[in-house]
Scaffold this active site. Structure first.
Site, PDB file in Angstrom:
ATOM      1  N   ASP A  14      -1.202  -0.796  11.700  1.00 44.77           N
ATOM      2  CA  ASP A  14      -1.822   0.275  12.483  1.00 44.77           C
ATOM      3  C   ASP A  14      -2.079  -0.215  13.904  1.00 44.77           C
ATOM      4  OD1 ASP A  14      -1.844   1.704  10.156  1.00 44.77           O
ATOM      5  OD2 ASP A  14      -4.030   1.777   9.937  1.00 44.77           O
ATOM      6  N   GLY A  40      -1.602   1.696   6.331  1.00 50.01           N
ATOM      7  CA  GLY A  40      -0.673   2.357   5.409  1.00 50.01           C
ATOM      8  C   GLY A  40      -1.502   2.804   4.220  1.00 50.01           C
ATOM      9  N   GLY A  42      -0.912   3.288   1.085  1.00 48.84           N
ATOM     10  CA  GLY A  42      -0.812   2.506  -0.141  1.00 48.84           C
ATOM     11  C   GLY A  42      -1.597   1.217  -0.038  1.00 48.84           C
ATOM     12  N   ASN A  44      -4.054   0.507   2.016  1.00 54.12           N
ATOM     13  CA  ASN A  44      -5.499   0.754   2.109  1.00 54.12           C
ATOM     14  C   ASN A  44      -6.097   1.044   0.730  1.00 54.12           C
ATOM     15  OD1 ASN A  44      -5.066   0.579   4.824  1.00 54.12           O
ATOM     16  ND2 ASN A  44      -5.175   2.773   5.220  1.00 54.12           N
ATOM     17  N   THR A 224     -11.129  16.525  -1.281  1.00 51.40           N
ATOM     18  CA  THR A 224     -12.159  15.833  -0.486  1.00 51.40           C
ATOM     19  C   THR A 224     -12.514  16.710   0.721  1.00 51.40           C
ATOM     20  OG1 THR A 224     -10.420  14.557   0.597  1.00 51.40           O
ATOM     21  CG2 THR A 224     -11.535  13.504  -1.243  1.00 51.40           C
ATOM     22  N   ALA A 254      -8.776   6.100   7.164  1.00 48.92           N
ATOM     23  CA  ALA A 254      -8.792   5.464   5.831  1.00 48.92           C
ATOM     24  C   ALA A 254      -9.975   5.873   4.965  1.00 48.92           C
ATOM     25  CB  ALA A 254      -8.717   3.937   5.932  1.00 48.92           C
ATOM     26  N   ALA A 255     -10.760   6.863   5.401  1.00 54.54           N
ATOM     27  CA  ALA A 255     -11.865   7.322   4.545  1.00 54.54           C
ATOM     28  C   ALA A 255     -11.310   7.890   3.237  1.00 54.54           C
ATOM     29  CB  ALA A 255     -12.703   8.364   5.279  1.00 54.54           C
ATOM     30  N   GLY A 256     -10.228   8.671   3.354  1.00 50.02           N
ATOM     31  CA  GLY A 256      -9.596   9.232   2.157  1.00 50.02           C
ATOM     32  C   GLY A 256      -9.041   8.133   1.257  1.00 50.02           C
ATOM     33  N   GLY A 292     -11.002   0.986  12.297  1.00 51.39           N
ATOM     34  CA  GLY A 292      -9.804   0.433  11.670  1.00 51.39           C
ATOM     35  C   GLY A 292      -9.772   0.660  10.171  1.00 51.39           C
TER      36      GLY A 292
END
Ligand code: RIB
Length: 315
Positions: A14, A40, A42, A44, A224, A254-256, A292
């Protein structure tokens, strides 16, 4: 019980610009910060699963380059089994260009590269990792054929299949063959709208969209809702909203993924769905408090502290 999670999906480097706002077309804007993070969806989700205490394995591809090495190192440092990882001699490691605005909203462009080369043979080569898992977790940053192959293997071996349909396909269509193998689907509001045509900004809209997923044969739908938590619809039951947690959000990237990884780990440990969704919501909230992807994914200890503080936002 310590659960086992296997992730099939993407890994990217990223490249993150922080900016006061998103530049307009043709405009050059001064940013306020820059960072490079392992990312990415996957990758994360694998990090989130491992940090949530599940024995975690990753199946995916990186290029033979410095970014690929860094991503593999991050997986290893997080105790993730990399036997299912391939170094692709023909394609560079995936990249994500991310801009985060002053409100913490993110705007992401992915360049798939080695992620686009993941294929059914990669799954066959690593089939043991899937056969021995409790939960298979997948996203849509890699092609459909390896996802279908992985889901089939999981089904044959009684492994729970979670699909995070992110990013939603441009045409909103996920092959029926894949959907028919999914136990739990976890879109966010944007993805749910993309796939059903229903505006999910309100909880009522999300309920309607969840019913559409249910009619398409998916046993459990979890939409979500950002700071409003998550809406859960299990076949034959009423929809239920799980609230989220009060935090000072600075970057939603990346919260999800934090939600999905922690959810998968908790289900793999044998926890009930409701408790697992609550853990996922806490993980998602915590992920918004740091900049991040990789640095923001919380550990189970951090999640437990937030759960214990019980700082719930009312639905
Ligand atoms: O979900 C966040 C991720 O989306 C980022 O890490 C980026 O790599 C993109 O895949």
């Amino acid at each position: 019980m310590v659960g086992k999670v296997v992730i099939v999906g993407s890994l990217s480097m990223d490249l993150v610009a922080q900016a006061p706002r998103i530049p307009a077309c043709g405009e050059t804007l001064r940013g306020t910060g820059f960072g490079m993070f392992a990312g990415g969806k996957g990758n994360n989700q694998a990090l989130a699963s491992s940090r949530s205490g599940a024995v975690t394995a990753m199946i995916g591809r990186v290029g033979v380059d410095a970014f690929g090495e860094q991503l593999l190192l991050t997986l290893r440092k997080n105790r993730i089994n990399v036997e299912g990882m391939l170094k692709d001699p023909d394609n560079a490691t995936g990249i994500a260009h991310i801009t985060v605005d002053a409100n913490g909203n993110n705007y992401i462009t992915i360049i798939q590269q080695s992620n686009a080369a993941l294929c059914e043979d990669d799954i066959v080569r690593s089939k043991k990792l899937i056969e021995e898992a409790d939960v298979l977790l997948m996203q849509l940053e890699v092609p459909f054929p390896p996802l279908i192959a992985a889901a089939k293997l999981a089904r044959e071996n009684g492994v729970k299949v979670i699909l995070n349909p992110a990013p939603a396909p441009e045409d909103g269509v996920i092959p029926h063959e894949l959907l028919s193998l999914v136990d739990i689907i976890t879109p966010n509001q944007t993805e749910a709208k993309h796939m059903t045509g229903i505006d999910c900004e309100t909880v009522e809209g999300a309920q309607e969209a969840a019913r559409v997923f249910s009619e398409r044969g998916i046993k459990t739908t979890i939409i979500t809702l950002g700071e409003k938590g998550a809406l859960v619809l299990e076949a034959g039951k009423n929809a239920k909203q799980t609230p989220s947690y009060k935090v000072a959000a600075i970057d939603t990237t990346a919260a999800g993924d934090a939600f999905c990884g922690a959810l998968a780990a908790s289900l793999a440990h044998g926890n009930p769905l409701e408790a697992s969704v609550q853990i996922g919501c806490a993980a998602g909230a915590l992920a918004t408090t740091k900049v991040g992807a990789e640095p923001s994914l919380p550990t189970i200890e951090e999640i437990q502290i937030l759960l214990a503080a019980n700082a719930l936002v009312s639905p």
